[in-house]
Design a protein around this motif. Structure first.
Motif, PDB file in Angstrom:
ATOM      1  N   LEU A   1      -4.695 -76.165 -16.821  1.00  0.00           N
ATOM      2  CA  LEU A   1      -5.592 -75.009 -16.751  1.00  0.00           C
ATOM      3  C   LEU A   1      -6.761 -75.153 -17.717  1.00  0.00           C
ATOM      4  N   LYS A   2      -6.550 -75.986 -18.726  1.00  0.00           N
ATOM      5  CA  LYS A   2      -7.617 -76.212 -19.706  1.00  0.00           C
ATOM      6  C   LYS A   2      -8.563 -77.319 -19.273  1.00  0.00           C
ATOM      7  N   SER A   3      -8.218 -78.004 -18.167  1.00  0.00           N
ATOM      8  CA  SER A   3      -8.894 -79.267 -17.877  1.00  0.00           C
ATOM      9  C   SER A   3     -10.297 -79.096 -17.285  1.00  0.00           C
TER      10      SER A   3
ATOM     11  N   TRP B   1     -13.816 -76.066 -16.712  1.00  0.00           N
ATOM     12  CA  TRP B   1     -14.274 -74.693 -17.034  1.00  0.00           C
ATOM     13  C   TRP B   1     -13.896 -73.747 -15.907  1.00  0.00           C
ATOM     14  N   LEU B   2     -13.816 -74.294 -14.686  1.00  0.00           N
ATOM     15  CA  LEU B   2     -13.469 -73.469 -13.533  1.00  0.00           C
ATOM     16  C   LEU B   2     -12.047 -72.919 -13.681  1.00  0.00           C
ATOM     17  N   SER B   3     -11.121 -73.827 -14.022  1.00  0.00           N
ATOM     18  CA  SER B   3      -9.744 -73.354 -14.132  1.00  0.00           C
ATOM     19  C   SER B   3      -9.553 -72.533 -15.407  1.00  0.00           C
ATOM     20  N   LYS B   4     -10.374 -72.803 -16.446  1.00  0.00           N
ATOM     21  CA  LYS B   4     -10.318 -71.962 -17.649  1.00  0.00           C
ATOM     22  C   LYS B   4     -10.670 -70.529 -17.294  1.00  0.00           C
ATOM     23  N   LEU B   5     -11.718 -70.386 -16.501  1.00  0.00           N
ATOM     24  CA  LEU B   5     -12.131 -69.059 -16.047  1.00  0.00           C
ATOM     25  C   LEU B   5     -11.001 -68.429 -15.226  1.00  0.00           C
ATOM     26  N   GLY B   6     -10.417 -69.252 -14.350  1.00  0.00           N
ATOM     27  CA  GLY B   6      -9.311 -68.779 -13.524  1.00  0.00           C
ATOM     28  C   GLY B   6      -8.180 -68.247 -14.384  1.00  0.00           C
TER      29      GLY B   6
END
Lengths: 333, 333
Positions: A242-244, A246-251
């Motif tokens: 999830l950290k990998s 910015w998209l998944s960070k936002l998610g």
């Protein structure tokens, strides 16, 4: 004095429990405990400090802790209970030493062949009691049977269940599956007054469909540590991924509530400790990693156990099953 | 004919494997198999259909399947191998019946006391081989020791590991921890030529730090099913929570890649089946839930095992350890 965080976590937890009306004796190095206590708002609470000059380290062997550290905090705490000055012991220290001190200082309830550690694990629904999670290995059928009796009383008196269901951990659903000890214990449980539902498998532990799962301490310990390890691994993988980007960070930000619930289920802190059942008094083994919440829950659980007279009820339960206890003792010998 | 999806999944998987150059014999109801095959593009591939008039159902007992269904697809497939017309068997059917047919039709390699099922589990890093996951209960120290030898050969020849590390599953890291069988097996493994790293605990299985974990089939089966159940439960909780609001739904969309990786680690399909080690020929027990990818991986694994002469190497490995094999046979008797 024990656990990964020592008095820093144990003392504030005890203060919190005292505020709920539980009388506390803090056993350990007086100077250290008092210093920690000074930092808490403990004015007017029923807390006393009992000095113990020794500490059992995490790598001390239980037998050594028992023989060579007679003034360790865990041994002093057990003697306090033995002498009637307290009603139960909670420790986040060396769990082998806690079990050994509990057994030797406090002793077993008459008729109990092997005291056992009950792990209380979170599931999708209600928590499940897994017994034994490591106090015994190579358990005889008779021991497994008694684990069921002990957990039944615990689940009623401490978890508040009305008629807890009891399964025996095996490697197939049908009667006759399993190893020799499980197959014999099955017969005893079937004849008992427990709400016995038969064999359960590894995959059934975390569904929340069964209240109590009986197993040998070797199997239970592997199961406990495996589930802890797997939940941690899965959590770590999810976090890394999830950290990998910015998209998944936002998610992740948007899904925060979901992750909190995920963590809660994989988090043992909520249920606190593993009670050592079958002793004359309450001993609760807290997880070494226990945080303040886990420690408070442990203290609450010990208090509930005392208030609800779990020990007296276990004596009665054993008496109710005397026929089965006696009969199988021979066949298991 | 077996598995949750039957020929619908098995036949296309076999076609895919045949395209990679693996010769296939599809054993089962000729009409059903041919109908399925007609729907695949199998022109010119090395695939033949071998008729078997019976099918072992999922709830048939292994012994019954063996005695009363002599013309079942699994028994016919095993005889095909026995007669030298095929080199290995893959089945997603009744696993107890597959194990029983493998043992009785194909037989053990001389010197092997107990064939064992090797589960290949995904971890954070490399897969781990857990042996035994259910072919045996109440294993003797000698059996556990041989599980280590068998898995070592498998890990080298089939997984391509150079010098796989071997741990024995116990309830504490230090030597001397565990039940009686584990403590004795520890001594045998220590004296062997294996890269033995000592006791490992339940929490170490999924870290990927150890290549092979030796255990009794009761414990291994509980561990396997527990991890499968827990991964499914955690996945379900996550999914339910993520669906619970439009905000977290959006979050999930953005984090899709992360969840795919999470699923991959919790998904047994990737590694296909559990080889039954110690037999004269290859038998691979596929998960009943196997999808096409899992079945293809199973067939590939069986082919790799044959090509890399895993069986001959196991015979050599047993010979290399004859002293330990012999010596301990007495002490374990």
């Amino acid at each position: 004095m024990g656990g990964d965080f020592g008095p820093q976590v144990v003392v504030p937890a005890a203060v919190e429990a005292a505020r709920e009306g539980i009388a506390i004796a803090l056993v350990g190095d007086e100077a250290v405990v008092n210093a920690e206590l000074a930092g808490c708002d403990a004015e007017g609470l029923d807390i006393r400090v009992v000095h113990a000059s020794q500490v059992v380290e995490m790598d001390d062997k239980p037998a050594d802790a028992l023989r060579r550290k007679k003034d360790s905090s865990i041994q002093v705490a057990c003697r306090l209970v033995k002498d009637g000055e307290a009603h139960g012991v909670v420790s986040a220290g060396n769990s082998g030493a806690t079990v050994a001190c509990g057994m030797f200082v406090l002793g077993r309830i008459k008729g109990v062949q092997r005291p056992a550690l009950a792990g209380i694990l979170p599931t999708e629904k209600n928590p499940v009691v897994l017994i034994d999670v490591g106090a015994n290995v190579d358990s005889k059928p008779q021991h497994l049977f008694q684990f069921g009796l002990m957990a039944d009383v615990f689940a009623r008196d401490v978890l508040g269940l009305d008629k807890p269901s009891v399964g025996i951990l095996s490697i197939g659903e049908e009667e006759g599956k399993g190893n020799a000890a499980v197959r014999e214990a099955f017969d005893l449980l079937k004849k008992s007054q427990l709400r016995f539902i038969g064999n359960v498998e590894g995959r059934d532990i975390f569904t929340g469909e069964v209240d109590i799962v009986v197993c040998d301490g070797f199997v239970g310990n592997v199961a406990l540590k495996l589930s802890e390890g797997l939940a941690t691994s899965l959590g770590r993988i999810l976090k890394d991924e999830l950290k990998s980007s910015w998209l998944s960070k936002l998610g992740t930000l948007l899904s925060m509530r979901a992750f909190k619930r995920f963590r809660k289920v994989t988090d043992y802190a909520e249920y606190g400790g593993a009670p050592l059942l079958g002793l004359k008094d309450i001993v609760l083994v807290a997880h070494g990693k226990s945080n303040q919440l886990a420690m408070v829950n442990c203290i609450r659980m010990a208090a509930t156990s005392v208030r609800n007279r779990a020990h007296e009820h276990l004596v009665e339960k054993l008496a109710d099953h005397q026929g089965l206890n006696g009969k199988s003792e021979k066949s298991a010998a």
